[in-house]
Design an enzyme around this catalytic site. Sequence first.
Site, PDB file in Angstrom:
ATOM      1  N   HIS A 268       2.086   1.308  -5.220  1.00  0.00           N
ATOM      2  CA  HIS A 268       1.277   1.973  -4.197  1.00  0.00           C
ATOM      3  C   HIS A 268       1.956   1.873  -2.826  1.00  0.00           C
ATOM      4  O   HIS A 268       2.179   2.875  -2.142  1.00  0.00           O
ATOM      5  CB  HIS A 268      -0.114   1.334  -4.170  1.00  0.00           C
ATOM      6  N   GLU A 269       2.299   0.650  -2.441  1.00  0.00           N
ATOM      7  CA  GLU A 269       2.865   0.459  -1.099  1.00  0.00           C
ATOM      8  C   GLU A 269       4.251   1.090  -0.993  1.00  0.00           C
ATOM      9  O   GLU A 269       4.640   1.577   0.068  1.00  0.00           O
ATOM     10  CB  GLU A 269       2.895  -1.036  -0.742  1.00  0.00           C
ATOM     11  N   HIS A 272       3.864   4.671   0.052  1.00  0.00           N
ATOM     12  CA  HIS A 272       3.738   4.788   1.516  1.00  0.00           C
ATOM     13  C   HIS A 272       5.112   4.639   2.180  1.00  0.00           C
ATOM     14  O   HIS A 272       5.462   5.365   3.106  1.00  0.00           O
ATOM     15  CB  HIS A 272       2.840   3.670   2.061  1.00  0.00           C
ATOM     16  N   GLU A 298      -1.938   8.526   2.104  1.00  0.00           N
ATOM     17  CA  GLU A 298      -2.548   8.006   0.882  1.00  0.00           C
ATOM     18  C   GLU A 298      -2.186   8.897  -0.312  1.00  0.00           C
ATOM     19  O   GLU A 298      -2.112   8.414  -1.441  1.00  0.00           O
ATOM     20  CB  GLU A 298      -4.068   7.919   1.085  1.00  0.00           C
TER      21      GLU A 298
END
Length: 505
Positions: A268-269, A272, A298
């Site tokens: 997820h990170e 980003h 997001e």
Amino acid sequence: MTIDNDLQAWRAHQRTDRDFVALGHMLYWDQNTHMPPEAQGGRARQMALISSLHHRHATERTHGERLERLQKMASEGALSDTELRTLALAQKQFDQSSRLSGEFVARRAEHWGNIYNAWTAARPRADFAALVPLLERSLELTHEGAAPFLEGEKTAHDHYVDEGDEGMSAAEISRVFEDLRRELVPLLEGTLAAQAEGENPFAGRQISAAAQLAFGEMVVRDFGYRWSEGRQDLSPHPFMTRMGDHDARITTRVREDDPFEALYSSLHEAGHAMYEQNISPEHHGTLLAQGVSFGVHESQSRLWENIVGRSAAFWQAYGGDFCHSHGLPRLGHEALYRHANRVSAGLIRTDADELSYNLHVIVRFQLEADLLSGKLAVADLADAWQAAYEENLGTSAPTHSDGVLQDVHWFSGPLAGAFQGYTLGNIMSGQFYAAAERSVGDLAPFIAQRDFSPLLNWLTENVYTHGARFAPAELLQRATGEGLSAAPYLAYLQRKYNALNGTSL
Ligand code: ZN
């Protein structure tokens, strides 16, 4: 004063602005990764210092006057399209920093501190009633903070939505969320009914943290995260932060009995971070060197975490290595794929699967809309929460601790603007991924070979490189050829869960 002088001074002003932001991020990153606990007092003071120096810089009288001259040049056609866009962002930032009085900002900050402290005491006791007077005050401050920005049809809710997701209105989001909700509720119910009993393959195991971290680091390297311009550390809540150009760091957290926690936090990170890492160097040192909105940001974390990282092709590519490096028996990629996509209509947003997650967000967004319009009184919020959970997720919290009191957002800031970006991100992740496949073909065979370059290249060219150059709606339109639409994301969810469970929902 010549135009070149103004442009040059403005450029320098932006560079310093970005450096203030990066310094604030550095203090935050250290606080959440390596700082010893006793250093808290000094750190709070240092963070306040940086933010007040930043505010002073952002509201300098000479800066405001320069923006006026630049606006005049803009009206005379003397600025490029990129400069015009940057000027619009600069003007918005200047107005936001200068239209609220110092007295109001201090009064509001003090209240957010008070309600946060009261919430930490009330949540374990499930005592919603104790917070009602403070929440009523929050609602007044929410309106007061929006008042200087309201023009024409714009509502306070629109103002807070626009702060995180530029150009979107509360009404537009409500419409798209309703489209999504109408389809999601039966899809969730049908999936829950059809889903086979599954065992947790990690139950009772202790998996070394070092092995988990090394595996996640390998996968994000394969994705295209550049370690020469980043690093990964541990933190209680995972996050990504840009600490300057060529420095986009990620964090994760480890549970020894659940290796998916660290893996999916890292994926997820890294999503980003790859957005930030691939912004064109031309934009570095300017207001364009940042992700354009909460929702678009997001969309990238959720795309890499879920659409890629929870796909069958991903587990074909990595299942064997995953078991081997974690000291697990060979579980088979099908079993791992199923476990990564188990659905349960739980109470807690942050633990939710792909199907129920958006319903948690939609419930909050609708309650915010009703609070801000005056349709719902603060005193009735907890009951309205329970009713909305019953209706949308078929469940309700035994106590308010796991209900209306579960998230910090309403108890530390305005009663709007914080949640919608998560679901906008999911919706856009479906649109971007579908557009990438229209352009480069089916991506699953590449993913199964650990080749992420066709996807990363498409995203870089169509999304990442632009930074904040285009407003979110324009970026989406340019990249996908359409406006905001839940249809591609819904089609993705339906395809995936129908195939998993043999349903036709
Ligand atoms: Zn995120």
